[in-house]
Design an enzyme around this catalytic site. Structure first.
Site: not given
Ligand code: NAD
Length: 291
Positions: A123, A144, A156, A195
């Site tokens: 993000s 993104h 994005e 964002n």
């Molecule tokens: P989340 O916490 O729900 O999921 C993250 C996952 O990554 C977890 O299941 C964790 O076990 C896993 N993880 C940690 N270390 C790891 C590794 N070494 N190898 C593989 N998996 C690993 O988080 P999320 O909300 O899904 O966010 C994930 C990414 O997406 C982040 O970079 C975030 O910035 C981005 N993002 C999130 C959103 C949102 O609204 N939540 C929107 C767009 C982008």
């Protein structure tokens, strides 16, 4: 690489975003392997696919054959080697921590075929902070998605200075095949497009709350019923995760040292109590007892 050469997709992280990105790719006909370090998360993601696809068939959005094909296309695996070993395109959606992402990209660079594009769904972290962990900087970029990734159309694509035209073009095309609407950012900028716009709204909403001008629900209602937003900033934050907001604000503060970048005290309070939003049953709103 030609676009037609993209057949196998690897998604790293099966959390909030990762499992839905993986499923969207599988629905769109790609062979997808989704890896996570957490076994419980993998099981939950797999169960989600089993419940989601029949629902789409019931609603007439997918035929039984399409749902069966999508189910056959997606696998949740507990080894990065098996997930990325034959990938043509990788989408990393792991926890938002720079050092973790750099380690994942270094591993991916070792494991994934040389032609594979390595995208991050981060993000906030621009890909130039990650690309030099690999030997293929021209193929490392931001892709993104928005939450929920199965529903939200916008993606994005950020073309940092190190990214080749070919990588950006292929990524834009892949988004279209994923039935998304990609927008291209020609420069890396903190917070990307949407964002940044949301951050301005959210900063103002936090200030109004902190100053005691209005409560969470009323601020949200103003945005929904006055500005026509589908949900207010606090409700949206419950969906995206207060933990993510906290981590992002702290990362920003570490970078700038500016106290104005610190998370607001109410957010810190929720974070410390483990109230991350919908996923924990409580955030700005209480979801206990609700499905
Ligand atoms: P989340 O916490 O729900 O999921 C993250 C996952 O990554 C977890 O299941 C964790 O076990 C896993 N993880 C940690 N270390 C790891 C590794 N070494 N190898 C593989 N998996 C690993 O988080 P999320 O909300 O899904 O966010 C994930 C990414 O997406 C982040 O970079 C975030 O910035 C981005 N993002 C999130 C959103 C949102 O609204 N939540 C929107 C767009 C982008």
């Amino acid at each position: 690489m030609n676009f037609e050469d993209i057949k196998n997709i690897c998604v790293v992280g099966a959390g909030n975003m990762g499992h839905q990105i993986a499923l969207q790719a599988a629905i769109c006909g790609y062979k997808v392997k989704c890896f996570d370090v957490n076994q419980e998360t993998l099981k939950k993601a797999d169960a989600f696919v089993d419940s989601y696809l029949p629902g789409r068939v019931e609603k007439g959005r997918l035929t039984t054959e399409q749902a069966q094909a999508a189910r056959g296309n997606i696998q949740f695996v507990d080894s990065l080697e098996s997930a990325a070993g034959d990938a043509d395109f990788v989408i990393e959606a792991a926890t938002e921590v720079l050092s973790l992402k750099r380690k994942i990209f270094a591993d991916l660079d070792r494991i994934a075929p040389k032609h594979a594009i390595l995208a991050t769904n981060s993000s906030a972290i621009v890909s130039s902070k990650i690309a030099d962990a690999t030997q293929r900087q021209d193929k490392v970029l931001n892709m993104h998605f928005f939450n929920p990734a199965l529903v939200m159309k916008l993606v994005e694509v950020v073309k940092g200075p190190h990214v080749s035209d070919e990588s950006a073009d292929l990524t834009m095309e892949l988004c279209r095949v994923f039935q998304k609407v990609p927008v291209l950012l020609k420069k890396e900028v903190d917070g990307f497009l949407l964002n940044r716009i949301f951050a301005a709204i959210s900063r103002e909403a936090s200030w109004l709350l902190e100053m005691g001008v209005a409560e969470v629900e009323d601020i949200d209602n103003a945005c929904v019923y006055g500005a026509g937003h589908p949900m207010g900033p606090f409700r949206l934050n419950d969906l995206t995760g207060l933990d993510l907001s906290y981590i992002m604000r702290m990362e920003k503060f570490r970078e700038t040292g500016n106290p104005a970048d610190l998370p607001n005290p109410r957010l810190v309070e929720h974070y410390m109590k483990g109230e991350y939003g919908e996923k924990t049953g409580k955030g700005w709103y209480d979801y206990s007892g609700k499905k």
